[in-house]
Design a protein around this motif. Structure first.
Motif, short mmCIF file in Angstrom:
data_model
loop_
_atom_site.label_atom_id
_atom_site.label_comp_id
_atom_site.label_asym_id
_atom_site.label_seq_id
_atom_site.Cartn_x
_atom_site.Cartn_y
_atom_site.Cartn_z
N GLU A 1 0.82 -1.21 0.00
CA GLU A 1 0.00 0.00 0.00
C GLU A 1 0.86 1.26 0.00
O GLU A 1 0.50 2.26 -0.62
CB GLU A 1 -0.93 0.00 1.21
N ASP A 2 1.99 1.20 0.69
CA ASP A 2 2.84 2.39 0.77
C ASP A 2 3.42 2.76 -0.58
O ASP A 2 3.70 3.94 -0.84
CB ASP A 2 3.96 2.15 1.78
N SER A 3 3.61 1.77 -1.44
CA SER A 3 4.16 2.04 -2.77
C SER A 3 3.10 2.55 -3.74
O SER A 3 3.43 3.02 -4.83
CB SER A 3 4.82 0.78 -3.34
N ARG A 4 1.82 2.49 -3.33
CA ARG A 4 0.73 2.89 -4.22
C ARG A 4 0.11 4.22 -3.82
O ARG A 4 -0.23 5.04 -4.67
CB ARG A 4 -0.35 1.80 -4.23
N THR A 5 -0.09 4.43 -2.54
CA THR A 5 -0.72 5.66 -2.06
C THR A 5 -0.02 6.14 -0.80
O THR A 5 0.66 5.36 -0.13
CB THR A 5 -2.21 5.43 -1.73
N PHE A 6 -0.21 7.41 -0.49
CA PHE A 6 0.39 7.92 0.75
C PHE A 6 -0.66 8.00 1.84
O PHE A 6 -1.72 8.60 1.67
CB PHE A 6 1.01 9.30 0.56
N THR B 1 -0.01 4.04 7.14
CA THR B 1 0.62 3.02 6.29
C THR B 1 2.12 3.25 6.18
O THR B 1 2.92 2.32 6.28
CB THR B 1 -0.01 3.05 4.88
N ARG B 2 2.51 4.51 6.00
CA ARG B 2 3.93 4.83 5.90
C ARG B 2 4.67 4.48 7.20
O ARG B 2 5.80 3.98 7.18
CB ARG B 2 4.09 6.33 5.58
#
Length: 264
Positions: free
Chosen positions: A112-117, A121-122
């Protein structure tokens, strides 16, 4: 036997018992993490339920770590002292477990972190990367401090997982300094894994899994880190061969750094 020797043996036994007791506590958390990952992959859990479970398990890991005495913390000084008592490998094993359980718990947030901020999640994605980096460092330290070498086959599996997290950094991180560190770790891990295979031939499965994962990333970086049933099996069923996520990635790559885009 003199009084001094008797005292040393008593201290050593107490220290060994303490480490083993912490391993038992930690293994209880691992069982919950494995059950959570399996449950989350097999059932359509809503995001809030997943987050609640992650926060609970994360807190358990944090409490376990915070309650450790100072003499059992992950420092080079402590590792050297334990090594002098013949307990260096036990301390390494303790932290290999802790860092591995952390990277497994937080692994799902890489996708998820590579898709949205999202700040939450970060936060957890960074915790995953932190645990993976610390796992690499304790393996490196075990090779540098006499009497601490971790040459058993489970090291190959947990280091392989940590290596996939370095691959994630290579694919998605924009900071070149961080990318350079991840590349060096991946190169060093590859050399360690290759050496472990020479000691434990059955670990060739571990190397095949790493190369298959890398091949999957080359085919579809956007989906390779998704925490689905394939990924859960990849993380948990470490003794079994694994095929690519997609039919196109069924081929087996050769074991080489160049095939992973890393050249000396």
């Amino acid at each position: 036997m003199g009084p001094g020797n008797e005292h040393n043996i008593t201290v050593e036994n107490i220290t060994k018992s303490s480490i083993l007791a912490e391993m038992v506590r930690l293994n209880r958390i691992l069982l919950q993490i494995n059950q959570f990952n399996i449950r989350a992959s097999e059932n359509n859990l809503d995001s809030q339920s997943i987050m609640n479970d992650v926060e609970d398990l994360s807190q358990q890991l944090d409490i376990w770590f915070e309650e450790l005495p100072d003499h059992m913390m992950d420092t080079r000084e402590n590792l050297t002292r334990y090594s002098e008592q013949g307990l260096g490998r036990l301390l390494v094993a303790l932290y290999l477990g802790y860092y591995n359980y952390g990277q497994m718990l937080f692994y799902r947030f890489l996708h998820e972190d590579s898709r949205t901020f999202d700040s939450r999640t970060r936060y957890y994605a960074n915790k995953c990367k932190y645990h993976a980096s610390k796992l690499c460092e304790i393996v490196y330290a075990s090779e540098e401090v006499p009497g601490c070498d971790a040459k058993y086959n489970m090291v190959g599996h947990v280091l392989m997982i940590a290596s996939t997290i370095q691959i994630h950094t290579l694919l998605f991180e924009e900071n070149e300094d961080i990318v350079a560190i991840a590349r060096k770790r991946l190169e060093k891990n590859f050399c360690i894994l290759t050496h472990l295979v020479s000691l434990w031939p059955t670990l060739d499965v571990c190397m095949d899994r790493l190369m298959t994962f890398h091949a999957s990333c080359r085919e579809s970086a956007e989906t390779s880190f998704c925490m689905d049933q394939w990924m859960v099996q990849f993380l948990v069923e470490f003794a079994k061969p694994v095929s690519g996520k997609d039919p196109e990635t069924q081929h087996k790559s050769s074991w080489s750094l160049s095939s992973m885009g890393i050249v000396h």
